[in-house]
Design an enzyme around this catalytic site. Structure first.
Site, PDB file in Angstrom:
ATOM      1  N   HIS A 171      47.699  70.062  49.946  1.00 41.45           N
ATOM      2  CA  HIS A 171      49.135  70.323  50.008  1.00 41.45           C
ATOM      3  C   HIS A 171      49.622  70.438  48.569  1.00 41.45           C
ATOM      4  O   HIS A 171      48.931  70.032  47.644  1.00 41.45           O
ATOM      5  CB  HIS A 171      49.884  69.216  50.775  1.00 41.45           C
ATOM      6  N   HIS A 214      52.789  70.600  45.342  1.00 36.42           N
ATOM      7  CA  HIS A 214      54.040  70.080  44.782  1.00 36.42           C
ATOM      8  C   HIS A 214      54.494  70.983  43.645  1.00 36.42           C
ATOM      9  O   HIS A 214      53.679  71.600  42.965  1.00 36.42           O
ATOM     10  CB  HIS A 214      53.854  68.666  44.212  1.00 36.42           C
ATOM     11  N   HIS A 236      46.912  69.341  45.839  1.00 32.63           N
ATOM     12  CA  HIS A 236      45.978  68.224  45.760  1.00 32.63           C
ATOM     13  C   HIS A 236      45.797  67.614  47.144  1.00 32.63           C
ATOM     14  O   HIS A 236      46.485  67.952  48.094  1.00 32.63           O
ATOM     15  CB  HIS A 236      46.422  67.169  44.740  1.00 32.63           C
ATOM     16  N   ASP A 240      48.685  74.341  36.152  1.00 35.07           N
ATOM     17  CA  ASP A 240      49.571  75.234  36.907  1.00 35.07           C
ATOM     18  C   ASP A 240      48.792  76.153  37.842  1.00 35.07           C
ATOM     19  O   ASP A 240      47.827  76.804  37.443  1.00 35.07           O
ATOM     20  CB  ASP A 240      50.442  76.060  35.962  1.00 35.07           C
ATOM     21  N   HIS A 241      49.229  76.184  39.108  1.00 36.51           N
ATOM     22  CA  HIS A 241      48.631  76.995  40.159  1.00 36.51           C
ATOM     23  C   HIS A 241      47.152  76.688  40.340  1.00 36.51           C
ATOM     24  O   HIS A 241      46.340  77.578  40.576  1.00 36.51           O
ATOM     25  CB  HIS A 241      48.877  78.491  39.914  1.00 36.51           C
ATOM     26  N   CYS A 251      49.257  63.146  53.099  1.00 38.41           N
ATOM     27  CA  CYS A 251      48.716  63.554  51.793  1.00 38.41           C
ATOM     28  C   CYS A 251      47.192  63.637  51.815  1.00 38.41           C
ATOM     29  O   CYS A 251      46.577  64.105  50.861  1.00 38.41           O
ATOM     30  CB  CYS A 251      49.170  62.594  50.694  1.00 38.41           C
ATOM     31  N   GLU A 255      56.983  64.129  41.181  1.00 35.71           N
ATOM     32  CA  GLU A 255      56.202  64.804  42.214  1.00 35.71           C
ATOM     33  C   GLU A 255      57.154  65.475  43.212  1.00 35.71           C
ATOM     34  O   GLU A 255      56.864  66.540  43.748  1.00 35.71           O
ATOM     35  CB  GLU A 255      55.298  63.803  42.919  1.00 35.71           C
TER      36      GLU A 255
END
Length: 136
Positions: free
Chosen positions: A40, A42, A15, A80-81, A34, A125
């Protein structure tokens, strides 16, 4: 007697925290690294908790298999991903902060869980940074 049942899950997602209506300088000042224009990622850890009365017939508050399937379908398969900013429509006009992600997850799951039961989302996070949302 109320009991809380929890299920852990995880997803990996990228994100960027920024506001389109702010300058790059203001975004950098508020969101720091960020705000990386290249995004980037998490490794999010998720705990979904359901609190309610124990069903006298089954002995369950909620069947954990059902809870697991709901998380898989409505959270893991969606997030996810993925790049949350680009791939998840919920964040087209919503900054994908941990706080907002937790609220979106709660909203996705709430309609699938009996309204007599309380729902709580805890989203990590990082191992040290996490948020909790209970729908209020």
């Amino acid at each position: 007697m109320k009991v809380t049942v929890s299920r852990k899950a995880h997803f990996n997602a990228a994100h960027r925290l920024y506001r389109k209506d702010w300058t790059m300088e203001k975004n950098d000042a508020v969101f720091g690294k960020c705000n990386n224009p290249n995004f980037h990622g998490h490794n999010y850890e998720l705990i979904v908790s359901v609190t309610g009365e124990i069903d006298q017939e089954t002995g369950f508050v909620i069947d954990v298999k059902i809870l697991s399937d709901l998380i898989k379908e409505h959270v893991e398969n969606v997030f996810d991903h993925k790049n949350l900013n680009l791939d998840v429509s919920d964040f087209a006009d919503l900054n994908p902060t941990a706080e907002n992600i937790a609220v979106v997850i709660w909203n996705k799951l709430r309609s699938h869980i009996d309204t007599t039961k309380e729902l709580e989302i805890t989203l990590y996070e990082t191992p040290r940074n996490f948020v909790t949302y209970k729908g209020n």
